[in-house]
Write an enzyme that holds these catalytic residues in place. Sequence first.
Site, PDB file in Angstrom:
ATOM      1  NE  ARG A  79       1.728  48.692  49.798  1.00  0.00           N
ATOM      2  CZ  ARG A  79       1.589  48.517  51.107  1.00  0.00           C
ATOM      3  NH1 ARG A  79       0.549  47.859  51.566  1.00  0.00           N
ATOM      4  NH2 ARG A  79       2.482  49.006  51.949  1.00  0.00           N
ATOM      5  CG  HIS A 114      -1.069  48.087  59.074  1.00  0.00           C
ATOM      6  ND1 HIS A 114      -0.452  48.879  58.142  1.00  0.00           N
ATOM      7  CD2 HIS A 114      -2.210  48.752  59.443  1.00  0.00           C
ATOM      8  CE1 HIS A 114      -1.169  49.978  57.939  1.00  0.00           C
ATOM      9  NE2 HIS A 114      -2.241  49.924  58.719  1.00  0.00           N
ATOM     10  NE  ARG A 161      -2.516  46.605  56.301  1.00  0.00           N
ATOM     11  CZ  ARG A 161      -2.716  47.824  55.806  1.00  0.00           C
ATOM     12  NH1 ARG A 161      -3.839  48.467  56.055  1.00  0.00           N
ATOM     13  NH2 ARG A 161      -1.805  48.392  55.051  1.00  0.00           N
ATOM     14  CG  HIS A 167       0.020  43.970  53.291  1.00  0.00           C
ATOM     15  ND1 HIS A 167       1.268  44.239  52.782  1.00  0.00           N
ATOM     16  CD2 HIS A 167      -0.239  44.952  54.204  1.00  0.00           C
ATOM     17  CE1 HIS A 167       1.753  45.327  53.362  1.00  0.00           C
ATOM     18  NE2 HIS A 167       0.857  45.786  54.216  1.00  0.00           N
TER      19      HIS A 167
END
Length: 339
Positions: A79, A114, A161, A167
Amino acid sequence: MEAIYTQGIWMAESLQQRTRTQEKLWILVTHLGDPKAAFLLLFPFTYFLSRRAGVAVIWVAALSEWLNLVFKWMLFGERPFWWIGESRLFVNKQPQVRQFSSTCETGPGSPSGHAMVTAAAWWVVVSSLGSYLYTRTHSVLLSAVPYLLYVIMLVAVGLSRIFILAHFPHQVVAGSITGIILGVILSRRVPEGRPLLFFFGLSFGLLLGTVLLHDGLRKLGINLSWSIALAEKWCSHEEWIRLDTAPFSSLTRDCGALLGLGLAQYWKPGGYSLPWAPRALCLAFSSMGLYHVNRLPLPIQPQGLFYGLFFVKFVIVPQIVMVLVPGLVHLFTHKKRKD
């Protein structure tokens, strides 16, 4: 992968700087793309428009999120918010980026949950609406509008995101593509009329199988908790680390929702047949009920108790939407008509 990750960091920096004034909008979009939104928002809204589509939404959302967990364990995706520090590639030139309260998720990053769950669950709605419009109007152009809005929504969720450093770009692209494929496949096999034993076996089979997979990989020397340690190390605010973002939280949510779906269909096979006005009333009361269920505080220690109660919480969700609220509204409106 270093080059891909590095370019992703600079893209996130550029996005944050160029759209700084839209920060609240990005935060809202990322919340709407949260997998739990498919269970708490999209499911009741869809169910009271079309029973089959509503059942399909919770079915697709649960299985796609469970598969996302398995993919994350297999792919070991980084991440951005922790990779900036762990890579040590930015010692001389630190990227000008910020973290947010939704940034510090503790699971691995690839593919984006997501993007994947949003793409899968919303495919049910979009494909149903597109088919309905084409049947009514026979206009290809008009029936294509939901698909266009669908693509715009996926792009917005993906950018949100990236904006919050949850991400990398390739992770949201992979999640979106995988979610679309799963939405197409899973929506063709909606488990209406299945016996309770099917849902019981599926729910506890997925739960037990995933736990055994986790323990088996751990015995082979593969530490599946590596991402939790990195999230705790690099998150800028300790309180932003939440247990409900841990991998086992998504697992218990999915298994609980599947069992709840089976129980709801067992208690009331075929559901309640209601006119549009009572359906709107059901949607309002169901939304209120799910809002309060979601806000119920759960003890985080011991963790086993938290996960158990989290499981029960999502078993309750289909009961409220499919049985309790429609049953009460049906009882009330039926008596009113008799009088």
